[in-house]
Design a protein around this motif. Sequence first.
Motif, PDB file in Angstrom:
ATOM      1  N   GLY A  85      33.727  20.313  -5.567  1.00 20.57           N
ATOM      2  CA  GLY A  85      35.088  20.124  -6.061  1.00 20.57           C
ATOM      3  C   GLY A  85      35.663  18.805  -5.593  1.00 20.57           C
ATOM      4  O   GLY A  85      35.137  18.172  -4.667  1.00 20.57           O
ATOM      5  N   PHE A  86      36.743  18.402  -6.255  1.00 18.56           N
ATOM      6  CA  PHE A  86      37.392  17.135  -5.911  1.00 18.56           C
ATOM      7  C   PHE A  86      38.428  17.355  -4.809  1.00 18.56           C
ATOM      8  O   PHE A  86      39.270  18.257  -4.903  1.00 18.56           O
ATOM      9  N   LEU A  87      38.366  16.511  -3.782  1.00 19.62           N
ATOM     10  CA  LEU A  87      39.321  16.548  -2.683  1.00 19.62           C
ATOM     11  C   LEU A  87      39.810  15.133  -2.381  1.00 19.62           C
ATOM     12  O   LEU A  87      39.051  14.179  -2.513  1.00 19.62           O
ATOM     13  N   PRO A  88      41.071  15.007  -1.943  1.00 18.25           N
ATOM     14  CA  PRO A  88      41.597  13.676  -1.608  1.00 18.25           C
ATOM     15  C   PRO A  88      40.805  13.019  -0.482  1.00 18.25           C
ATOM     16  O   PRO A  88      40.412  13.673   0.489  1.00 18.25           O
ATOM     17  N   GLU A  89      40.589  11.740  -0.619  1.00 17.82           N
ATOM     18  CA  GLU A  89      39.828  10.970   0.361  1.00 17.82           C
ATOM     19  C   GLU A  89      40.421  11.083   1.754  1.00 17.82           C
ATOM     20  O   GLU A  89      39.704  11.238   2.751  1.00 17.82           O
ATOM     21  N   HIS A  90      41.733  10.994   1.844  1.00  9.77           N
ATOM     22  CA  HIS A  90      42.379  11.038   3.159  1.00  9.77           C
ATOM     23  C   HIS A  90      42.243  12.423   3.787  1.00  9.77           C
ATOM     24  O   HIS A  90      42.185  12.566   5.011  1.00  9.77           O
ATOM     25  N   TYR A  91      42.175  13.441   2.957  1.00  4.58           N
ATOM     26  CA  TYR A  91      42.137  14.810   3.470  1.00  4.58           C
ATOM     27  C   TYR A  91      40.780  15.176   4.051  1.00  4.58           C
ATOM     28  O   TYR A  91      40.689  15.922   5.040  1.00  4.58           O
ATOM     29  N   ILE A  92      39.705  14.675   3.457  1.00  3.17           N
ATOM     30  CA  ILE A  92      38.365  15.119   3.862  1.00  3.17           C
ATOM     31  C   ILE A  92      37.835  14.398   5.087  1.00  3.17           C
ATOM     32  O   ILE A  92      36.779  14.766   5.613  1.00  3.17           O
ATOM     33  N   SER A  93      38.544  13.369   5.561  1.00  2.84           N
ATOM     34  CA  SER A  93      38.002  12.560   6.666  1.00  2.84           C
ATOM     35  C   SER A  93      37.671  13.410   7.880  1.00  2.84           C
ATOM     36  O   SER A  93      36.645  13.198   8.547  1.00  2.84           O
ATOM     37  N   ARG A  94      38.498  14.385   8.164  1.00  2.00           N
ATOM     38  CA  ARG A  94      38.239  15.261   9.318  1.00  2.00           C
ATOM     39  C   ARG A  94      36.952  16.063   9.114  1.00  2.00           C
ATOM     40  O   ARG A  94      36.115  16.158  10.016  1.00  2.00           O
ATOM     41  N   PHE A  95      36.784  16.622   7.920  1.00  2.00           N
ATOM     42  CA  PHE A  95      35.615  17.462   7.653  1.00  2.00           C
ATOM     43  C   PHE A  95      34.333  16.620   7.573  1.00  2.00           C
ATOM     44  O   PHE A  95      33.257  17.081   7.966  1.00  2.00           O
ATOM     45  N   VAL A  96      34.478  15.399   7.080  1.00  2.00           N
ATOM     46  CA  VAL A  96      33.330  14.496   7.021  1.00  2.00           C
ATOM     47  C   VAL A  96      32.865  14.143   8.435  1.00  2.00           C
ATOM     48  O   VAL A  96      31.659  14.164   8.747  1.00  2.00           O
ATOM     49  N   SER A  97      33.820  13.814   9.313  1.00  2.00           N
ATOM     50  CA  SER A  97      33.468  13.452  10.687  1.00  2.00           C
ATOM     51  C   SER A  97      32.847  14.625  11.435  1.00  2.00           C
ATOM     52  O   SER A  97      32.049  14.433  12.359  1.00  2.00           O
ATOM     53  N   GLU A  98      33.196  15.846  11.039  1.00  2.00           N
ATOM     54  CA  GLU A  98      32.638  17.038  11.674  1.00  2.00           C
ATOM     55  C   GLU A  98      31.323  17.464  11.027  1.00  2.00           C
ATOM     56  O   GLU A  98      30.688  18.435  11.473  1.00  2.00           O
ATOM     57  N   GLY A  99      30.911  16.749   9.960  1.00  2.34           N
ATOM     58  CA  GLY A  99      29.663  17.070   9.293  1.00  2.34           C
ATOM     59  C   GLY A  99      29.719  18.299   8.412  1.00  2.34           C
ATOM     60  O   GLY A  99      28.690  18.864   8.045  1.00  2.34           O
ATOM     61  N   LYS A 100      30.927  18.723   8.037  1.00  2.00           N
ATOM     62  CA  LYS A 100      31.076  19.939   7.238  1.00  2.00           C
ATOM     63  C   LYS A 100      31.159  19.656   5.736  1.00  2.00           C
ATOM     64  O   LYS A 100      30.843  20.529   4.920  1.00  2.00           O
TER      65      LYS A 100
END
Length: 327
Positions: free
Chosen positions: A262-277
């Motif tokens: 699904g599509f998610l805002p770039e600014h929103y996913i930064s936390r989940f990306v850094s956590e590898g999720k």
Amino acid sequence: MESPLSKFGNTSPVKSDINQQNIGVADLKLLRVFKTVVEAGGFTAASNDLNIGLAAISKQISDLEIRFGMKLCTRGREGFYLTEHGKVAYQACLDLFSSINQFRDTLNHARREIFGELNIGIIDNTITDRKSPVVGALSEIHRQAPKVSVRLHATQLEEIERGVIDGRFTCGIIPVYEEKTDFDYFFLYNEISHLCCSYQHDLFTLAPESLTDARIESASLIKHFYTNHSHQNPTLHFQPSNAVAVQVEAVTMLILTGNYVGFLPEHYISRFVSEGKIKALKPEDIYVTTPFHLVVKKGAAQNAVMKLFLDALKHEPVVADVHSGAR
């Protein structure tokens, strides 16, 4: 200069209609003359300050005595003296003009201040977007107009639109998927969203060369309630999905199951990306641009508070280092 009390006392009062009439502009002019005469110590000295002749001063003081129905002063060979009534009138005169000056100063000060209320409906889960000017604008409002009452409501898109139309919200700050005739729009910034999957999804571990459009299209896409993103990525053709979500957090929850993309805002996913999720799939090629606008009811007049807020939104945004929230 305060003149001495007359040794001759008070004469019989003159009939007056002061109790039946308000103090008017003409009375204020006469009182100013009286005040100047008293502080100058007599008619002759006052004539220089007022730049009028003795006869005119005498006439105006007589008019004031008639208007108020009391003898205010004696003048003649014995000199200038205030009667008891005159002394009371002079003190009242000081109080009156002091009040007028205070009234004038208060209004002048108020004219340079902005009062009112600003009710803002804002789509939630945008505080992590560094491009958003809202935090900086609210800071500027408080700096320039600290007496403005600010109410901030974070809620869903439809609720904001209804609130702006029915007057509960002064304005709304929303993503605009299509413009509607009910509103006037003021562009603020663009939000970038990426196609994402979670670490539990098959696409997560694919090498870049294996992440073809066909493999991506085989995934089950979460349908965002407000918009169909496929038209902005014409090379992708997803199959109909049984997953529907309204808010960003709901989309994220479905993605984290590992069953959907699904599509998610770039600014929103930064936390989940850094956590590898969560991982953005081909972020340089697959993305959606959503404009954010401030909206007001169509044709609504802009008061001083609204104009100040619009101007403040044009300033450089204040970066918010916050990593959680829910739309």
